[in-house]
Design a protein around this motif. Structure first.
Motif, mmCIF file in Angstrom:
data_model
loop_
_atom_site.group_PDB
_atom_site.id
_atom_site.type_symbol
_atom_site.label_atom_id
_atom_site.label_comp_id
_atom_site.label_asym_id
_atom_site.label_seq_id
_atom_site.Cartn_x
_atom_site.Cartn_y
_atom_site.Cartn_z
ATOM 1 N N ALA A 194 0.813 -1.258 -0.133
ATOM 2 C CA ALA A 194 -0.005 0.081 0.166
ATOM 3 C C ALA A 194 0.825 1.474 -0.087
ATOM 4 O O ALA A 194 1.927 1.375 0.727
ATOM 5 C CB ALA A 194 -0.873 -0.119 1.326
ATOM 6 N N ASN A 195 0.682 2.089 -1.084
ATOM 7 C CA ASN A 195 1.536 3.467 -0.922
ATOM 8 C C ASN A 195 0.782 4.570 -0.096
ATOM 9 O O ASN A 195 1.399 5.335 0.233
ATOM 10 C CB ASN A 195 1.496 3.862 -2.484
ATOM 11 C CG ASN A 195 1.803 2.842 -3.338
ATOM 12 O OD1 ASN A 195 1.139 2.471 -4.293
ATOM 13 N ND2 ASN A 195 2.968 2.257 -3.375
ATOM 14 N N LEU A 196 -0.423 4.411 0.009
ATOM 15 C CA LEU A 196 -1.247 5.414 0.879
ATOM 16 C C LEU A 196 -2.321 4.397 1.478
ATOM 17 O O LEU A 196 -2.907 3.680 0.993
ATOM 18 C CB LEU A 196 -1.967 6.363 -0.219
ATOM 19 C CG LEU A 196 -2.795 7.563 0.482
ATOM 20 C CD1 LEU A 196 -1.822 8.388 1.154
ATOM 21 C CD2 LEU A 196 -3.598 8.034 -0.664
ATOM 22 N N CYS A 197 -2.615 4.886 2.975
ATOM 23 C CA CYS A 197 -3.846 4.423 3.475
ATOM 24 C C CYS A 197 -4.857 5.234 3.781
ATOM 25 O O CYS A 197 -4.711 6.489 3.829
ATOM 26 C CB CYS A 197 -3.432 3.690 4.919
ATOM 27 S SG CYS A 197 -2.376 2.558 4.839
ATOM 28 N N ILE A 198 -6.127 4.929 3.714
ATOM 29 C CA ILE A 198 -7.493 5.447 3.848
ATOM 30 C C ILE A 198 -7.981 5.288 5.270
ATOM 31 O O ILE A 198 -8.430 4.117 5.260
ATOM 32 C CB ILE A 198 -8.281 5.535 2.664
ATOM 33 C CG1 ILE A 198 -7.668 6.269 1.412
ATOM 34 C CG2 ILE A 198 -9.558 6.357 3.041
ATOM 35 C CD1 ILE A 198 -8.678 5.996 0.248
ATOM 36 N N ILE A 199 -7.869 6.217 6.181
ATOM 37 C CA ILE A 199 -8.875 6.016 7.270
ATOM 38 C C ILE A 199 -10.439 5.880 6.811
ATOM 39 O O ILE A 199 -10.712 7.117 6.853
ATOM 40 C CB ILE A 199 -8.545 7.042 8.294
ATOM 41 C CG1 ILE A 199 -6.914 7.221 8.718
ATOM 42 C CG2 ILE A 199 -9.252 6.629 9.687
ATOM 43 C CD1 ILE A 199 -6.503 5.790 9.097
ATOM 44 N N ALA A 200 -10.781 5.025 6.571
ATOM 45 C CA ALA A 200 -12.242 4.969 6.091
ATOM 46 C C ALA A 200 -13.235 4.279 7.071
ATOM 47 O O ALA A 200 -13.956 3.860 6.601
ATOM 48 C CB ALA A 200 -12.306 3.976 4.676
#
Length: 236
Positions: A194-200
Motif C-alpha cells: 500500500a502506497n497510501l492508506c485511507i482512514i475509512a
C-alpha cells in the motif's frame, strides 16, 4: 441585509464518539475569533440507528436505511441546508437519505476518492482501514474502479483485529494501546505494497493522528468540504 449562512445537518451517532470527533474537526478548521465565527450545526446524534454490521455482515439485522431517512427529514425540517453522514459504512444506505430530502447530501466516499485522485495521482495501491462491512460491500473498490487503483484490505487476521479495535473505540477505549494496534495494522498494509492508506472508518479517525505512514482521513476530508461550502456561500 446579510444572506443567512448555510447550516450543516449531521446524521450522527454512528458512533457517538466519531460524531463528536467530526464536530471537533469542524471547530478546528474555522479560524474563529469568537463564537459567531463558527459553523451552525443541527445534529441528530442518534446511537439507536439499527446496526449496520448486523444488517450487512450478520444478515439478520434491521435495515438502517429508513431510520436514517427519518433522521434526514427531521434535520431538513429543523433548518439544515445540506447533510453529512460521518460514517463510511452507513453510506451503503446513502440513497435512502438522498432520496428522502430536498437538500444536498455530501458523500464521504466520493469526496475521499476525488481527494486522493487529485492530490495523490501517482498512487496505485491504496490500503483501506475500515469495517468488515465496507470490505464486504466493496464500496471503495467501486469508487476507485474508474481510476484503475488497486484497493488493499488487511489479511483476515489483521482485518479481524481492526474490527476489534473499532469496537474498542466504540466502548471509549482510545488510548496508546489502541493507537499502537492501529499502527501495527497500517504497517501490515505497507508490507502488502500500500502506497497510501485511507482512514475509512470515523471511529478510527478518533485515534488516527499519531501513526507514521502516508494517509488521508475520510472524516477530515468531509469536514474540509463542509468548510469549503460555507466559505463559497459567504463569498457569493
Amino acid at each position: 441585509m446579510n444572506k443567512p449562512e448555510k447550516i450543516v445537518g449531521i446524521l450522527g451517532g454512528m458512533g457517538p464518539e466519531a460524531t463528536v470527533d467530526f464536530m471537533q474537526r469542524l471547530i478546528k478548521l474555522v479560524p474563529a475569533k469568537d463564537d459567531s465565527d463558527h459553523i451552525r450545526c443541527v445534529v441528530d446524534n442518534n446511537p439507536k440507528v439499527p446496526s449496520r454490521m448486523k444488517a450487512l455482515i450478520d444478515g439478520d439485522g434491521e435495515n438502517p436505511g429508513p431510520c436514517m431517512a427519518d433522521m434526514a427529514q427531521r434535520l431538513e425540517k429543523w433548518g439544515a441546508s445540506f447533510l453529512v453522514i460521518p460514517c463510511n459504512t452507513a453510506h451503503y444506505y446513502y440513497d435512502y437519505v438522498k432520496n428522502s430530502v430536498n437538500i444536498p447530501v455530501l458523500n464521504i466516499l466520493d469526496l475521499t476518492t476525488n481527494y486522493v485522485v487529485k492530490h495523490f495521482p501517482e498512487v496505485t495501491n491504496i490500503g483501506i482501514l475500515a469495517s468488515n462491512a465496507v470490505q464486504k460491500t466493496k464500496m471503495y473498490e467501486k469508487c476507485f474502479e474508474p481510476y484503475h487503483k488497486n484497493i488493499i484490505f488487511p489479511d483476515k487476521i489483521f482485518q479481524n483485529r481492526l474490527l476489534s479495535l473499532i469496537k474498542d473505540i466504540k466502548k471509549g477505549l482510545c488510548g496508546e494501546e489502541q493507537q499502537q494496534e492501529l499502527q501495527v495494522i497500517v504497517d501490515h498494509l505497507i508490507t502488502k505494497d500500500a502506497n497510501l492508506c485511507i482512514i475509512a472508518c470515523t471511529e478510527l479517525s478518533v485515534i488516527a493522528s499519531t501513526f507514521k505512514s502516508p494517509f488521508v482521513d475520510a472524516s477530515q476530508i468531509l469536514a474540509m468540504r463542509v468548510i469549503e461550502i460555507i466559505k463559497e456561500e459567504k463569498n457569493n
